[in-house]
Design an enzyme around this catalytic site. Structure first.
Site, PDB file in Angstrom:
ATOM      1  N   HIS A   1     -78.425  -6.944  84.847  1.00  0.00           N
ATOM      2  CA  HIS A   1     -77.419  -7.986  85.082  1.00  0.00           C
ATOM      3  C   HIS A   1     -78.015  -9.360  84.749  1.00  0.00           C
ATOM      4  O   HIS A   1     -77.363 -10.205  84.131  1.00  0.00           O
ATOM      5  CB  HIS A   1     -76.987  -7.924  86.552  1.00  0.00           C
ATOM      6  CG  HIS A   1     -75.643  -8.517  86.851  1.00  0.00           C
ATOM      7  ND1 HIS A   1     -75.189  -8.675  88.135  1.00  0.00           N
ATOM      8  CD2 HIS A   1     -74.663  -8.998  86.051  1.00  0.00           C
ATOM      9  CE1 HIS A   1     -73.979  -9.218  88.107  1.00  0.00           C
ATOM     10  NE2 HIS A   1     -73.635  -9.421  86.853  1.00  0.00           N
TER      11      HIS A   1
ATOM     12  N   HIS B   1     -81.816   1.196  91.054  1.00  0.00           N
ATOM     13  CA  HIS B   1     -80.977   0.156  91.657  1.00  0.00           C
ATOM     14  C   HIS B   1     -81.451  -1.236  91.233  1.00  0.00           C
ATOM     15  O   HIS B   1     -80.675  -2.038  90.697  1.00  0.00           O
ATOM     16  CB  HIS B   1     -81.035   0.306  93.185  1.00  0.00           C
ATOM     17  CG  HIS B   1     -80.274  -0.732  93.942  1.00  0.00           C
ATOM     18  ND1 HIS B   1     -79.067  -0.475  94.540  1.00  0.00           N
ATOM     19  CD2 HIS B   1     -80.541  -2.037  94.197  1.00  0.00           C
ATOM     20  CE1 HIS B   1     -78.628  -1.576  95.124  1.00  0.00           C
ATOM     21  NE2 HIS B   1     -79.510  -2.539  94.942  1.00  0.00           N
ATOM     22  N   GLU B   2     -82.733  -1.501  91.457  1.00  0.00           N
ATOM     23  CA  GLU B   2     -83.260  -2.825  91.113  1.00  0.00           C
ATOM     24  C   GLU B   2     -83.208  -3.049  89.610  1.00  0.00           C
ATOM     25  O   GLU B   2     -83.008  -4.164  89.139  1.00  0.00           O
ATOM     26  CB  GLU B   2     -84.686  -2.999  91.650  1.00  0.00           C
ATOM     27  CG  GLU B   2     -84.799  -2.923  93.175  1.00  0.00           C
ATOM     28  CD  GLU B   2     -83.807  -3.816  93.908  1.00  0.00           C
ATOM     29  OE1 GLU B   2     -83.414  -4.872  93.365  1.00  0.00           O
ATOM     30  OE2 GLU B   2     -83.398  -3.449  95.034  1.00  0.00           O
TER      31      GLU B   2
HETATM   32 ZN   LIG Z   1     -79.190  -4.520  95.427  1.00  0.00          ZN
END
Ligand SMILES: [Zn+2]
Length: 673
Positions: free
Chosen positions: A469, A462-463
């Site tokens: 991004h 997730h991180e």
């Molecule tokens: Zn998050």
């Protein structure tokens, strides 16, 4: 010695000179940074030339360089390696910052220039990202109170100052309470059921706290969760569970009740001065969801199937209790323990069977490998980097043509100086040719070997998604870079990355047994997949309950936001939450919504983004999880674009249509395919 923030930094990749920075440098650097930024803003506002996009909007974008430089370092360190001095500086700086913003929005000459450009926007020769920048900036001034009367301006300013203090106080109280509670265990009876890996971490915790030879469990998530899963002593589970849900609500100086009700009331006052009926209306006007009504509609659409599911799960757990010859009624502190048993019985799968395949370095390399297959990125360890803590590692990220993409830091282990949870952040953001320095922080228990549970594997991926991004951003203006997107869109890149973590093809690649090096078997993968929708009624329900609570705090009238218990009870009664489940966070330790306003009236956004990520990953599933065309579309329309366009526009460009909710309900097993 001179203050390192006033010198150019010579380190490779533009890394801050951590070895030269001392805490007292921050205050001095912040003072000068605010002063310089004020002077720059004043020069822009008082420019005798008529306002142009370049002399006003672009000039503002590039102002405040020193402030970026010092805050990039300070706010990372205060989150991941704080101390009393840094906390004291944080208190002062958050008040300074709030004043600084208020002055900016109260600058009439500046707002007149922005307003005049906004009026002419249809006739200005602007590119789409420039139009977006002008619209966003204009809106942030209006929301910041620039269009207010002279009577209302000081009222909003005073509210902002008070809010900044209260939010910082709230967060520091939670940290204090989390560090304070310790469950100290000595006898084998007390630790019965706990796996060796969990006990090893508890021994370390005890050592660090000076309780030699004992085991210590705390109410930080990484400590309490395995305890609730495995500890056979029911009274001890109850004890630690009660301590957890009591966080910030004890009879001491760290009690958060008065702070949070004051926060809720001040936020409402401010929203109403700005012309909104509630704080929720005010916050959502700046999000992809746009209105509280639309958020409620989405939550309700998921709540009904989730509630049906959680009732079935509670019944299964009660049956398990009876089957063991016990006759007590299921309580909240039993949920994890019996879930683990049902999981083992039904899927023949326990965390202890799984964990040896998820050795932290292997999982990290697995994430790197996914980014390599999708986007051609390579991660090379930078051994000689001088970082802020010995646990941190740095990676030079390069593109297929060898170009430097960014520097990626990983800071995975828990320590008392780090706040709880996991997050991505930046020491430097991308803009134009400047490449970013991105960090991933987690709170994994440090042990050797460090083996992760499936939740922690998901957290790492997730991180990492947020990290990509930030790293892959390709925009012109700094305020549009990377994760600077609407808040209910920011979880799409992170949550979609979690899907790859458990794909069989990906698992075969990275999930290798820590002792034997054998890749994970197909049988075990099938079990993991089958178990994937297990307990989703509970997970969805506790999350949605917290989301409803968040909305209640931020759309209820004053007479309802003065009593914590009443508001909580009324909200949970209305949705019909069963009494064996608590909201994922209760009000007194709900940091997402009270330790700052970023996630206030915004906790729903994780599941909003999950609609997007489930639907988005479906696009990969349809054509192959490493399909180059789909990866290219995701990269160019989402990851590189940051906040340079409206999220719905970007999503449609990637997916070819609007998002649909079906993939999410299927993925969570809340409806059957
Ligand atoms: Zn998050």
């Amino acid at each position: 010695m001179t203050n390192p923030f006033f010198e150019p930094w010579q380190n490779a990749f533009g890394l801050p000179p951590f070895d030269l920075i001392e805490d007292h440098h921050f205050s001095e650097a912040f003072d000068r940074a605010f002063e310089e930024h004020r002077a720059e803003i004043s020069a822009i506002a008082l420019n005798p030339e008529p306002a142009t996009f370049d002399n006003t909007i672009v000039a503002l974008e590039h102002s405040g360089a020193l402030l970026e430089k010092v805050s990039g370092v300070f706010f990372n360190l205060v989150g991941s390696d704080t101390n009393e001095q840094r906390q004291a500086i944080e208190m002062t700086v958050s008040a300074q910052w709030s004043n600084h913003d208020s002055d900016l929005f109260a600058n009439t000459a500046l707002f007149d220039r922005i307003e005049s450009l906004h009026q002419q926007r249809e006739h200005l020769p602007l590119d789409p990202d420039q139009r977006q920048l002008l619209a966003t900036l204009h809106q942030s001034f209006v929301r910041g109170g620039a269009a207010l009367t002279d009577l209302d301006k000081p009222r909003v300013k005073a509210i902002n100052e008070r809010l900044a203090q209260l939010e910082t106080q709230f967060s520091q109280n939670v940290l204090k309470e989390t560090n304070e509670f310790e469950l100290i265990l000595h006898t084998p009876d007390q630790t019965k059921g706990l796996p060796d890996s969990v006990l090893a971490a508890a021994t370390k915790e005890a050592e660090a706290r000076g309780h030699h030879g004992a085991f210590v469990f705390t109410i930080s998530r990484s400590s309490i969760t395995p305890f609730l899963q495995f500890a056979e002593d029911r009274s001890l589970r109850e004890k630690i569970y009660r301590a957890y849900v009591q966080c910030g609500d004890n009879d001491n100086a760290a009690n958060n009740r008065s702070a949070l009700t004051e926060i809720a009331n001040l936020r409402r006052d401010k929203a109403q001065i700005l012309g909104f009926s509630s704080h929720a209306e005010y916050m959502l006007a700046d999000r992809m969801a746009e209105t509280p009504l639309r958020v409620h509609a989405l939550l309700d659409e998921i709540w009904r199937p989730a509630q049906k599911k959680v009732n079935e799960e509670a019944e299964d757990l009660q049956q398990q209790i009876l089957a063991e010859g016990q006759n007590f009624k299921l309580a909240p502190w039993d949920w994890w323990f019996y879930t683990e048993k049902v999981r083992a019985a039904r899927f023949d799968l326990s965390e202890d069977d799984i964990k040896p395949y998820f050795h932290l370095p292997a999982v990290r390399d697995g994430a790197f490998s996914v980014a390599n297959k999708l986007f051609g990125l390579t991660f090379n360890r930078v051994e000689e980097a001088n970082l802020y803590h010995p646990d941190v590692e740095a990676y030079d990220v390069t593109a297929p043509n060898g170009d430097h993409v960014g520097l990626f830091l990983v800071d995975y282990f828990s320590r008392p100086s780090k706040r709880g949870g996991a997050w991505m952040s930046e020491f430097r953001g991308q803009s134009g040719a400047i490449r970013p320095i991105v960090v991933n922080c987690c709170n994994f228990q440090k042990s050797d070997p460090c083996l992760l549970g499936l939740d922690e594997v998901a957290t790492l991926f997730h991180e990492f998604g947020h990290g990509l991004h930030g790293l892959m951003s390709q925009v012109r203006y700094p305020s549009q870079a990377g994760t600077n997107v609407k808040q209910d869109f920011v979880e799409l890149p992170s949550q979609i990355m979690e899907h790859w973590a458990l794909e069989p093809e990906v698992l075969k690649d990275y999930a290798k047994h820590v002792s034997t090096g054998q890749p994970i078997s197909s049988t075990l993968i099938e079990k993991i997949q089958a178990a994937n929708t297990f307990n989703q009624g509970f997970m969805t329900t506790e999350y949605l309950a917290a989301s409803y609570l968040d909305l209640a705090w931020h759309e209820s009238p004053q007479e309802e936001t003065t009593h914590v218990d009443t508001l909580e009870q009324r909200t949970l009664d209305r949705i019909g939450l069963i009494d064996t489940v608590s909201p994922r966070y209760k009000s007194t330790y709900f940091q997402h919504i009270f330790a700052g306003d970023h996630y206030s009236a915004g906790y729903y956004s994780y599941i909003w983004a999950e609609v997007l990520d489930a639907d988005g990953f479906q696009a990969f599933k349809e054509k192959g999880i490493f399909d180059p065309d789909t990866a290219h579309a995701f990269r160019t329309h989402i990851l590189e674009k940051g906040g340079s366009a409206e999220p719905m526009t970007l999503y449609r460009a990637f997916r070819g249509r609007d998002p649909e909710v079906t993939a999410l309900l299927n993925h969570r097993g809340l409806i059957s395919e």
